[in-house]
Design an enzyme around this catalytic site. Sequence first.
Site: not given
Ligand code: GLA
Length: 413
Positions: A158, A194, A213
């Site tokens: 991430d 991004d 998300d």
């Molecule tokens: C980000 C990612 C999600 C998930 C959360 C976990 O928002 O984009 O898919 O993995 O972190 O905290």
Amino acid sequence: MKNVFSTLLCIVTALPALSQGNVYKQAPTKWEGLAMTPPMGWNSWNTFETKIDEKLVKQTADIMVSSGMRDAGYTYIVLDDGWMTRERDANGNLVPDPEKFPGGMKALADYVHSKGLKFGLYNCAGTKTCAGYPGTRGYEYQDARFYASLGIDYLKYDWCNTEGINAKEAYTTMSNALKAAGKPIVFSLCEWGDNKPWEWGEPVGNLWRISGDIYPCFDCEHKHPGNWSSWGFMKIIEMRKDIRQYSGPDHWNDFDMLEVGNRMTFAEDKSHFTMWSLMASPLIAGNDFRSMTKETLAILTNRDMIAINQDKLGVQGFKVSSEDGLEVWVKPLAGGDWAVAFLNRSDDAKKLTYDWKNKKIEDAINKLDAAFGTTNYTIKDIWNNKQAGTTSKTFKADIASHDVVALRLSKKK
Ligand code: GLA
């Protein structure tokens, strides 16, 4: 003289590479060939967030097998954020939370493997993960060795808490670390688009997120405190219109984990799964298998739709037209077949009348077209599971709001 000679020698040795046109291409750092079709599996985040534990993983693995999902192609069980303790140990090692995972992470990975499945974990390029657990920044090689020692098969990586670092460099460092650790691991970049990972991600990872998300709605923007939003599935589809040429075998645009079975209507779930399949997105379920309805299972395991997603050509689909809320999306398939989806974006039911002969479907990037004037295609109506004539006749259907009619066209033999 010696300098002139060595310059000449350099040019002559570089010529073969130049003529192959690959002299400027970055050498791959990722484990290659691990995702020749879009990865399929399950991830804990969309339903459980950080409320995850050993029992949930074992139950999910068991149902993945008993429900037929594994046999339909779902193989990865990925634990997202929340699997660690809040601090590393005295040696700087990550620590799987002993309360959530009393049997230890290695035993859990072994359990998942014993079911004929693969196991994945999550971390982050920053100092902390998005939920505040220890991030990997500065520990890339150490963490990669830990993952290899557990025998995991997939890492989602991430992009929270990464102020001041360069995305391409950070992901390349982790990619190198995974390679050096010696265990083949699918590298799933989660940078939200991004820093345009599609422009530099192919040598680095096997897939990359293209958006923020997902949220379980058709077309909404869900605002969170702190100035960020999550997105309805059609918002993600529309967000990046011009990047389909970057996606392909072993380097996929990732439209985010599925929300099928998570509060949307049956029609919306079908549309969501259809669009993810036509976009050649990874199919990573995000629902609770333990309470999955048979309708949800039927969507997730529809073999004809999965075949479109997993098609060997590996080409991401695209929109052909939009008229009065009724959209036509297509995906070229191996052997000259096409997937066609008629999607009702509007709030009203629509009557579709589609005269193939007057329509043109052309994929200019891949130089493919469906020549309805000269070629007759047979039609399989996927969600109704029936043959539906050929393209020599006008196609008619009633399509409810937010619903979809999905077809596979095959050249008539
Ligand atoms: C980000 C990612 C999600 C998930 C959360 C976990 O928002 O984009 O898919 O993995 O972190 O905290």
